[in-house]
Design a protein around this motif. Structure first.
Motif, PDB file in Angstrom:
ATOM      1  N   GLU A   9       0.845  -1.201   0.000  1.00  0.00           N
ATOM      2  CA  GLU A   9       0.000   0.000   0.000  1.00  0.00           C
ATOM      3  C   GLU A   9       0.876   1.245   0.000  1.00  0.00           C
ATOM      4  O   GLU A   9       0.601   2.208  -0.722  1.00  0.00           O
ATOM      5  CB  GLU A   9      -0.931  -0.010   1.208  1.00  0.00           C
ATOM      6  N   LYS A  25       1.133   3.817  -3.222  1.00  0.00           N
ATOM      7  CA  LYS A  25       0.069   4.737  -2.800  1.00  0.00           C
ATOM      8  C   LYS A  25      -0.315   5.754  -3.874  1.00  0.00           C
ATOM      9  O   LYS A  25      -1.412   6.278  -3.843  1.00  0.00           O
ATOM     10  CB  LYS A  25       0.442   5.435  -1.496  1.00  0.00           C
ATOM     11  N   ASN A  28      -4.143  -1.083  -7.323  1.00  0.00           N
ATOM     12  CA  ASN A  28      -5.138  -1.409  -6.301  1.00  0.00           C
ATOM     13  C   ASN A  28      -5.639  -2.843  -6.402  1.00  0.00           C
ATOM     14  O   ASN A  28      -5.920  -3.471  -5.386  1.00  0.00           O
ATOM     15  CB  ASN A  28      -6.311  -0.432  -6.354  1.00  0.00           C
ATOM     16  N   ILE A  67      -3.088  -4.936  -4.668  1.00  0.00           N
ATOM     17  CA  ILE A  67      -3.173  -4.708  -3.224  1.00  0.00           C
ATOM     18  C   ILE A  67      -4.352  -5.470  -2.633  1.00  0.00           C
ATOM     19  O   ILE A  67      -4.230  -6.087  -1.567  1.00  0.00           O
ATOM     20  CB  ILE A  67      -3.245  -3.201  -2.908  1.00  0.00           C
TER      21      ILE A  67
END
Length: 106
Positions: free
Chosen positions: A80, A84, A90, A93
């Motif tokens: 993350e 970021k 995403n 993640i």
């Protein structure tokens, strides 16, 4: 569903998503880079390289050999932070968070 089966599905999903995003590498990093003793091999590999060449490879080997799986780790926070500012990561993640959850306890 067993923890092992869940983990197989998640590792397959992680690899598939990395391939879909064009992030799966064809060439193995050097032996020296793979031999790092630092967490996530931060001194010699990128986060994606560690994920592919260390984590995925090691989990697949443990599963193949019916060895005990690692438990009680949390690696999502690292990724993350690394990604970021990269919204396209995403999906990776999310899969990593699921792996953490499956491996959160014995």
């Amino acid at each position: 569903m067993t923890k092992e089966k869940q983990l197989v599905e998640l590792i397959d999903a992680l690899e598939g998503e990395m391939q879909e995003l064009g992030l799966w590498q064809q060439h193995t990093p050097s032996v020296e880079a793979l031999s790092s003793q630092e967490p996530f091999a931060i001194d010699s590999l990128t986060p994606l390289e560690w994920l592919q060449w260390i984590f995925v490879a090691r989990i697949r080997l443990l599963l193949k050999d019916n060895q005990p799986l690692p438990i009680g780790f949390a690696m999502a926070a690292y990724f993350e932070e690394c990604w970021k500012h990269e919204q396209e990561m995403n999906s990776l993640i999310n899969i990593i968070q699921q792996i953490d959850k499956v491996c959160s306890d014995a």
